[in-house]
Design a protein around this motif. Structure first.
Motif, short mmCIF file in Angstrom:
data_model
loop_
_atom_site.label_atom_id
_atom_site.label_comp_id
_atom_site.label_asym_id
_atom_site.label_seq_id
_atom_site.Cartn_x
_atom_site.Cartn_y
_atom_site.Cartn_z
N ALA A 1 0.82 -1.21 0.00
CA ALA A 1 0.00 0.00 0.00
C ALA A 1 0.86 1.26 0.00
O ALA A 1 0.36 2.36 -0.29
CB ALA A 1 -0.93 0.00 1.21
N LEU A 2 2.16 1.11 0.30
CA LEU A 2 3.07 2.26 0.28
C LEU A 2 3.42 2.69 -1.13
O LEU A 2 3.97 3.78 -1.33
CB LEU A 2 4.35 1.93 1.06
N PHE A 3 3.14 1.85 -2.11
CA PHE A 3 3.42 2.23 -3.50
C PHE A 3 2.37 3.23 -3.98
O PHE A 3 1.22 2.87 -4.25
CB PHE A 3 3.42 1.00 -4.42
N GLN A 4 2.78 4.47 -4.05
CA GLN A 4 1.91 5.53 -4.53
C GLN A 4 2.67 6.39 -5.54
O GLN A 4 3.89 6.47 -5.51
CB GLN A 4 1.41 6.38 -3.36
N ASN A 5 1.92 7.00 -6.43
CA ASN A 5 2.51 7.83 -7.49
C ASN A 5 3.44 7.03 -8.40
O ASN A 5 4.44 7.56 -8.91
CB ASN A 5 3.25 9.02 -6.89
N ILE A 6 3.12 5.75 -8.60
CA ILE A 6 3.87 4.93 -9.56
C ILE A 6 3.50 5.38 -10.97
O ILE A 6 2.32 5.53 -11.31
CB ILE A 6 3.54 3.43 -9.37
N ASP A 7 4.51 5.57 -11.80
CA ASP A 7 4.27 6.06 -13.16
C ASP A 7 3.95 4.93 -14.14
O ASP A 7 3.02 5.03 -14.94
CB ASP A 7 5.49 6.83 -13.66
N LEU A 8 4.75 3.84 -14.09
CA LEU A 8 4.62 2.77 -15.07
C LEU A 8 4.57 1.41 -14.38
O LEU A 8 5.32 1.16 -13.43
CB LEU A 8 5.80 2.78 -16.05
N VAL A 9 3.71 0.54 -14.89
CA VAL A 9 3.67 -0.86 -14.47
C VAL A 9 3.96 -1.71 -15.70
O VAL A 9 3.23 -1.63 -16.70
CB VAL A 9 2.31 -1.24 -13.86
N LEU A 10 5.02 -2.49 -15.65
CA LEU A 10 5.46 -3.29 -16.79
C LEU A 10 5.10 -4.76 -16.54
O LEU A 10 5.52 -5.34 -15.53
CB LEU A 10 6.98 -3.16 -16.99
N LEU A 11 4.34 -5.34 -17.45
CA LEU A 11 3.87 -6.72 -17.32
C LEU A 11 4.45 -7.56 -18.45
O LEU A 11 4.12 -7.34 -19.62
CB LEU A 11 2.35 -6.77 -17.34
N SER A 12 5.30 -8.52 -18.11
CA SER A 12 5.99 -9.29 -19.14
C SER A 12 5.11 -10.33 -19.81
O SER A 12 5.27 -10.61 -20.99
CB SER A 12 7.24 -9.97 -18.55
N HIS A 13 4.16 -10.92 -19.05
CA HIS A 13 3.26 -11.91 -19.64
C HIS A 13 2.16 -12.25 -18.65
O HIS A 13 2.10 -11.70 -17.55
CB HIS A 13 4.02 -13.16 -20.09
N ASP A 14 1.28 -13.18 -19.04
CA ASP A 14 0.04 -13.38 -18.30
C ASP A 14 0.10 -14.45 -17.22
O ASP A 14 -0.90 -14.66 -16.51
CB ASP A 14 -1.11 -13.69 -19.27
N HIS A 15 1.20 -15.16 -17.04
CA HIS A 15 1.26 -16.19 -16.01
C HIS A 15 1.02 -15.57 -14.64
O HIS A 15 1.45 -14.45 -14.36
CB HIS A 15 2.60 -16.92 -16.05
#
Length: 343
Positions: A132-146
């Motif tokens: 919950a401490l993750f705030q103001n994150i600019d980008l979320v990178l998702l490599s694949h669907d597993h």
């Protein structure tokens, strides 16, 4: 530059996102390959998930079973998180394939999984901080669907805490990410395409990995898997996602000739007859590091989830031993989960 490595006579057609630029000319790269059934395929080594191989593996006796039960090793974890409020560029491994990165003031998370990967795949090492401490994150990178890389509960929490975050992922991932986040800021790319980062002082590219995709019974390889290259005016980082060893590492070194940090998985590689095509051993990860001609190597994808036959500690001890070799002493990093590497 020569033609990229490819298995001929396999692909029915090629796809890309027409809204994003491709970094290679058409003579060198036709697009992301798709077979006659409409499934994405590795451009060099085809891989088809076969339930018979999975059954064979489950029926085999694991030669490491006794060793795994006896050894109580646990991944080292640091719970201080001063890096979260710092302004300097950093790379922080958080376990498995989840990283926090800050480059040019841009904050990113890769493959966020804050808890268990599923009801069956339970976390063996605690997450280093309250997510919950993750705030103001600019980008979320998702490599694949597993599910050990793309976790619905983690994405839901991130979306709630970070309503302006952008999500970068492969072709076919839009609906899955949208259902978890509700976001309208999702970009999907084919291999060798550049994401639109707008006015952020950062370039982000989606590049090939040797892997596969599956989340449910009937969606095998319907969503594209891949790796990321992140670039600023001073730093280039390669994040492998899940991948087996292949010529794509050497290909990437020619396209991105000055990689500073490469992050490559080193776990879930036994039995090798099954795993070699989609995961990479510590020894082959070092070989890939050489192929990439990078300056620094940060291993991941070990010590967090028990996904295969080898003991959780095996990659760590193997790489720790390699650090006694002068060739690797300064290049190979073995951070604890939650420990910052300042770049």
């Amino acid at each position: 530059m020569p033609e990229l490595s490819e298995t001929p006579n396999l692909h029915a057609h090629y796809l890309h996102n027409p809204l994003l630029p491709t970094v290679l000319p058409i003579q060198q790269w036709k697009g992301t390959p798709v077979d006659k059934q409409g499934n994405f395929v590795n451009h060099e080594f085809p891989f088809n998930a076969d339930w018979r191989d999975l059954l064979k593996w489950q029926l085999e006796s694991n030669p490491h079973r006794t060793e795994k039960k006896k050894n109580a090793w646990q991944l080292p974890v640091r719970y201080e998180h001063e890096w979260l409020h710092h302004k300097a560029d950093c790379i922080v491994w958080l376990g498995h394939s989840t990283f926090f990165m800050r480059l040019n003031g841009i904050t990113m998370l890769t493959d966020p999984v804050f808890g268990n990967a599923s009801l069956v795949v339970r976390r063996k090492a605690p997450f280093p901080l309250n997510p919950a401490l993750f705030q103001n994150i600019d980008l979320v990178l998702l490599s694949h669907d597993h599910r050990d890389h793309c976790d619905t509960a983690s994405l839901q929490l991130l979306a709630k805490q970070n309503p302006n975050a952008r999500y970068f992922c492969g072709l076919g991932m839009q609906a899955l990410v949208k259902s978890a986040t509700g976001s309208n800021q999702i970009q999907t790319a084919g291999w060798y395409q550049q994401f639109n980062t707008g006015n952020l002082p950062l370039q982000c590219y989606f590049v090939p990995a040797r892997h596969w995709a599956k989340r449910d019974l009937f969606d095998t390889n319907k969503r594209l898997w891949g790796a990321f290259v992140l670039q600023t005016n001073t730093t280039t980082i390669y994040f492998s996602g899940d991948t087996g060893y292949g010529n794509h590492f050497a290909d990437l070194s020619r396209i991105f000739p000055q990689i500073d940090y490469c992050i490559i998985g080193v776990g879930a590689y036994k039995p090798e007859w099954l795993m070699y095509s989609n995961h990479i051993s510590p020894a082959n990860a070092l070989k890939a590091f050489r192929d990439l001609k990078a300056q620094h190597f940060i291993p991941m994808h070990y010590g967090t989830f028990d996904l295969s036959d080898e003991p959780l500690y095996e990659p760590f001890f193997y790489l720790q031993e390699q650090r006694t070799n002068p060739e690797w002493k300064d290049a190979l990093h073995l951070p604890a989960a939650g420990e910052a590497i300042w770049v």
